[in-house]
Scaffold this motif. Structure first.
Motif, PDB file in Angstrom:
ATOM      1  N   SER A  62      28.013  30.581  -4.173  1.00  0.00           N
ATOM      2  CA  SER A  62      28.654  30.058  -5.087  1.00  0.00           C
ATOM      3  C   SER A  62      28.755  30.671  -6.443  1.00  0.00           C
ATOM      4  O   SER A  62      27.927  31.549  -6.715  1.00  0.00           O
ATOM      5  CB  SER A  62      28.177  28.588  -5.564  1.00  0.00           C
ATOM      6  OG  SER A  62      26.744  28.527  -5.861  1.00  0.00           O
ATOM      7  N   PHE A  64      30.228  29.713 -10.302  1.00  0.00           N
ATOM      8  CA  PHE A  64      30.690  28.828 -11.090  1.00  0.00           C
ATOM      9  C   PHE A  64      31.287  29.471 -12.541  1.00  0.00           C
ATOM     10  O   PHE A  64      30.305  29.742 -13.323  1.00  0.00           O
ATOM     11  CB  PHE A  64      30.236  27.491 -11.288  1.00  0.00           C
ATOM     12  CG  PHE A  64      29.943  26.615 -10.205  1.00  0.00           C
ATOM     13  CD1 PHE A  64      30.850  25.788  -9.950  1.00  0.00           C
ATOM     14  CD2 PHE A  64      28.830  26.800  -9.399  1.00  0.00           C
ATOM     15  CE1 PHE A  64      30.666  24.931  -8.667  1.00  0.00           C
ATOM     16  CE2 PHE A  64      28.583  25.957  -8.083  1.00  0.00           C
ATOM     17  CZ  PHE A  64      29.618  25.400  -7.840  1.00  0.00           C
ATOM     18  N   HIS A  65      32.539  29.558 -12.626  1.00  0.00           N
ATOM     19  CA  HIS A  65      33.040  30.244 -13.992  1.00  0.00           C
ATOM     20  C   HIS A  65      32.425  31.621 -14.003  1.00  0.00           C
ATOM     21  O   HIS A  65      31.857  32.084 -15.065  1.00  0.00           O
ATOM     22  CB  HIS A  65      32.624  29.586 -15.452  1.00  0.00           C
ATOM     23  CG  HIS A  65      33.501  28.275 -15.107  1.00  0.00           C
ATOM     24  ND1 HIS A  65      34.661  28.342 -15.940  1.00  0.00           N
ATOM     25  CD2 HIS A  65      33.543  27.158 -14.598  1.00  0.00           C
ATOM     26  CE1 HIS A  65      35.240  26.891 -15.784  1.00  0.00           C
ATOM     27  NE2 HIS A  65      34.541  26.303 -14.952  1.00  0.00           N
ATOM     28  N   GLU A  95      34.622  28.595  -8.597  1.00  0.00           N
ATOM     29  CA  GLU A  95      35.323  27.827  -9.584  1.00  0.00           C
ATOM     30  C   GLU A  95      35.634  28.452 -10.923  1.00  0.00           C
ATOM     31  O   GLU A  95      34.966  29.467 -11.486  1.00  0.00           O
ATOM     32  CB  GLU A  95      34.499  26.701 -10.103  1.00  0.00           C
ATOM     33  CG  GLU A  95      35.042  25.532 -10.997  1.00  0.00           C
ATOM     34  CD  GLU A  95      33.997  24.658 -11.521  1.00  0.00           C
ATOM     35  OE1 GLU A  95      33.867  23.499 -10.945  1.00  0.00           O
ATOM     36  OE2 GLU A  95      33.350  24.689 -12.703  1.00  0.00           O
ATOM     37  N   THR A  96      37.035  28.381 -11.450  1.00  0.00           N
ATOM     38  CA  THR A  96      37.377  29.063 -12.656  1.00  0.00           C
ATOM     39  C   THR A  96      38.203  28.229 -13.467  1.00  0.00           C
ATOM     40  O   THR A  96      38.838  27.236 -12.868  1.00  0.00           O
ATOM     41  CB  THR A  96      38.142  30.510 -12.225  1.00  0.00           C
ATOM     42  OG1 THR A  96      38.361  31.026 -13.186  1.00  0.00           O
ATOM     43  CG2 THR A  96      39.421  30.009 -11.445  1.00  0.00           C
ATOM     44  N   ASN A  98      41.737  26.545 -15.000  1.00  0.00           N
ATOM     45  CA  ASN A  98      43.070  26.395 -14.198  1.00  0.00           C
ATOM     46  C   ASN A  98      44.072  26.780 -15.025  1.00  0.00           C
ATOM     47  O   ASN A  98      44.496  26.047 -15.956  1.00  0.00           O
ATOM     48  CB  ASN A  98      43.060  25.162 -13.814  1.00  0.00           C
ATOM     49  CG  ASN A  98      44.214  24.745 -12.936  1.00  0.00           C
ATOM     50  OD1 ASN A  98      44.837  25.798 -12.688  1.00  0.00           O
ATOM     51  ND2 ASN A  98      44.584  23.516 -12.602  1.00  0.00           N
ATOM     52  N   THR A 138      41.806  24.455  -2.061  1.00  0.00           N
ATOM     53  CA  THR A 138      41.932  24.410  -3.416  1.00  0.00           C
ATOM     54  C   THR A 138      41.495  23.013  -3.847  1.00  0.00           C
ATOM     55  O   THR A 138      42.125  22.002  -3.750  1.00  0.00           O
ATOM     56  CB  THR A 138      43.323  24.864  -3.958  1.00  0.00           C
ATOM     57  OG1 THR A 138      43.389  26.229  -3.837  1.00  0.00           O
ATOM     58  CG2 THR A 138      43.098  24.831  -5.632  1.00  0.00           C
ATOM     59  N   LEU A 141      39.705  20.169 -10.744  1.00  0.00           N
ATOM     60  CA  LEU A 141      38.672  19.428 -11.086  1.00  0.00           C
ATOM     61  C   LEU A 141      38.532  19.043 -12.695  1.00  0.00           C
ATOM     62  O   LEU A 141      39.632  19.828 -13.379  1.00  0.00           O
ATOM     63  CB  LEU A 141      37.211  20.376 -10.799  1.00  0.00           C
ATOM     64  CG  LEU A 141      37.241  20.906  -9.463  1.00  0.00           C
ATOM     65  CD1 LEU A 141      36.281  21.816  -9.586  1.00  0.00           C
ATOM     66  CD2 LEU A 141      36.874  19.650  -8.456  1.00  0.00           C
ATOM     67  N   ASP A 165      40.132  22.657 -14.844  1.00  0.00           N
ATOM     68  CA  ASP A 165      39.418  23.865 -13.681  1.00  0.00           C
ATOM     69  C   ASP A 165      39.656  23.741 -12.283  1.00  0.00           C
ATOM     70  O   ASP A 165      40.476  22.318 -11.912  1.00  0.00           O
ATOM     71  CB  ASP A 165      37.705  23.565 -13.948  1.00  0.00           C
ATOM     72  CG  ASP A 165      37.389  23.672 -15.252  1.00  0.00           C
ATOM     73  OD1 ASP A 165      37.583  24.771 -15.807  1.00  0.00           O
ATOM     74  OD2 ASP A 165      36.589  22.807 -15.882  1.00  0.00           O
ATOM     75  N   TYR A 166      39.507  24.608 -11.571  1.00  0.00           N
ATOM     76  CA  TYR A 166      39.826  24.301 -10.080  1.00  0.00           C
ATOM     77  C   TYR A 166      38.767  25.087  -9.631  1.00  0.00           C
ATOM     78  O   TYR A 166      38.087  26.166  -9.916  1.00  0.00           O
ATOM     79  CB  TYR A 166      41.098  24.825  -9.708  1.00  0.00           C
ATOM     80  CG  TYR A 166      41.472  26.226  -9.940  1.00  0.00           C
ATOM     81  CD1 TYR A 166      41.282  26.990  -8.439  1.00  0.00           C
ATOM     82  CD2 TYR A 166      41.940  26.892 -10.704  1.00  0.00           C
ATOM     83  CE1 TYR A 166      41.455  28.297  -8.611  1.00  0.00           C
ATOM     84  CE2 TYR A 166      42.151  28.292 -10.420  1.00  0.00           C
ATOM     85  CZ  TYR A 166      42.072  28.951  -9.498  1.00  0.00           C
ATOM     86  OH  TYR A 166      42.125  30.385  -9.655  1.00  0.00           O
ATOM     87  N   ALA A 167      38.386  24.809  -8.124  1.00  0.00           N
ATOM     88  CA  ALA A 167      37.477  25.530  -7.325  1.00  0.00           C
ATOM     89  C   ALA A 167      38.420  25.916  -5.903  1.00  0.00           C
ATOM     90  O   ALA A 167      39.088  25.169  -5.545  1.00  0.00           O
ATOM     91  CB  ALA A 167      36.105  24.893  -7.008  1.00  0.00           C
TER      92      ALA A 167
END
Length: 208
Positions: A62, A64-65, A95-96, A98, A138, A141, A165-167
Motif C-alpha cells: 500500500s 497512501f498519498h 491512494e492520491t 482526485n 478505482t 473516497l 481522494d481516490y484509490a
C-alpha cells in the motif's frame, strides 16, 4: 508493506485485523509516532526497500498519498516491483488526491509544495493494467456523506463535492478459486464522480 507509512494509522488498523505489517518512511519525525505506539516501521527509501524484497513475498503493498510525491518514472517502477513482489492474488493499493474534484485539482493540490502533479484516475489505473495486474478497481473516497443521495446540488457542490481522494486497488493474477473471493469487493461502486453531480445540477434547471 506500507510505503510512506507516516504516523502509522494504516499499520495500526492492519494489526487490529491480524495482519503482520511493516511500514517504511523517510521522515523520522513521522516515524516517531510509530515508535511511540510500538508499530513496526523502519526509516528508509520505499522504492529501494521494495526492490530488495524477494519475489512473491508480500500479500498487500500500500501507498497512501505517495504517488503524487514521486516522479512518474519512479511510480512506474513502484508498480512493476509491486507486481514482482506480490503473491498470487496479492493487492496493490495506491491512494492520491482526485483531480476530478475541480477545487482539489486546480487549487488545493498545490497547497503542498512537495506534490509533483495531480494524477487522473484513468492514468493511475492504466499503469497496473499495462504491467500485467489481473484486474483494477478505482475507489473514489472521502466525499461528503450528505451529497451521496442528494438531488438539490449547488454549483459549489459540483466544483468541490466530487470525492477529493481516490484509490486504485490492483490484484495480481491467481487461481480462480482465489480471485473469486474478491469478486464482490471488485464489483462495488464507491464515491461521487463529477458527471454524477453535474447531471444532478443540470436536472434542477431542466425541471424549472
Amino acid at each position: 508493506l506500507d510505503l510512506g507509512c507516516g504516523r502509522g494509522e494504516w499499520l495500526e488498523l492492519l494489526q487490529s485485523h491480524g495482519f503482520e505489517s511493516l511500514g517504511i518512511d523517510m521522515d523520522g519525525g513521522m516515524l516517531a509516532a510509530c515508535v511511540e505506539r510500538e508499530l513496526p516501521a523502519i526509516q528508509g527509501d520505499a522504492g529501494t526497500y521494495l526492490k530488495s524484497l524477494a519475489n512473491e513475498s508480500q500479500s498487500i503493498i500500500s501507498g497512501f498519498h505517495v504517488a503524487e510525491h514521486i516522479a512518474f518514472e519512479d511510480l512506474n517502477t513502484l508498480v512493476i516491483q509491486s507486481l514482482r513482489v506480490l503473491k498470487p492474488g496479492g493487492l496493490l493499493i495506491l491512494e492520491t488526491p482526485n483531480p476530478e474534484n475541480l477545487i482539489v485539482g486546480s487549487c488545493n493540490f498545490y497547497l503542498d509544495p512537495t506534490h509533483q502533479r495531480p494524477i487522473p484516475p484513468q492514468l493511475l489505473s492504466f499503469l497496473p493494467e499495462h504491467y500485467g495486474f489481473a484486474r483494477i478497481r478505482t475507489m473514489r473516497l472521502q466525499e461528503p456523506r450528505e451529497l451521496i443521495d442528494r438531488d438539490d446540488v449547488s454549483l459549489m457542490d459540483v466544483l468541490g463535492g466530487v470525492s477529493p481522494d481516490y484509490a486504485i486497488v490492483a490484484q495480481k493474477s491467481a487461481m480462480p478459486e482465489i480471485l473469486t473471493q474478491f469478486d464482490t469487493a471488485f464489483s462495488a461502486h464507491h464515491g461521487l464522480e463529477l458527471r454524477q453531480l453535474a447531471q444532478r445540477y443540470d436536472n434542477i434547471f431542466r425541471q424549472k
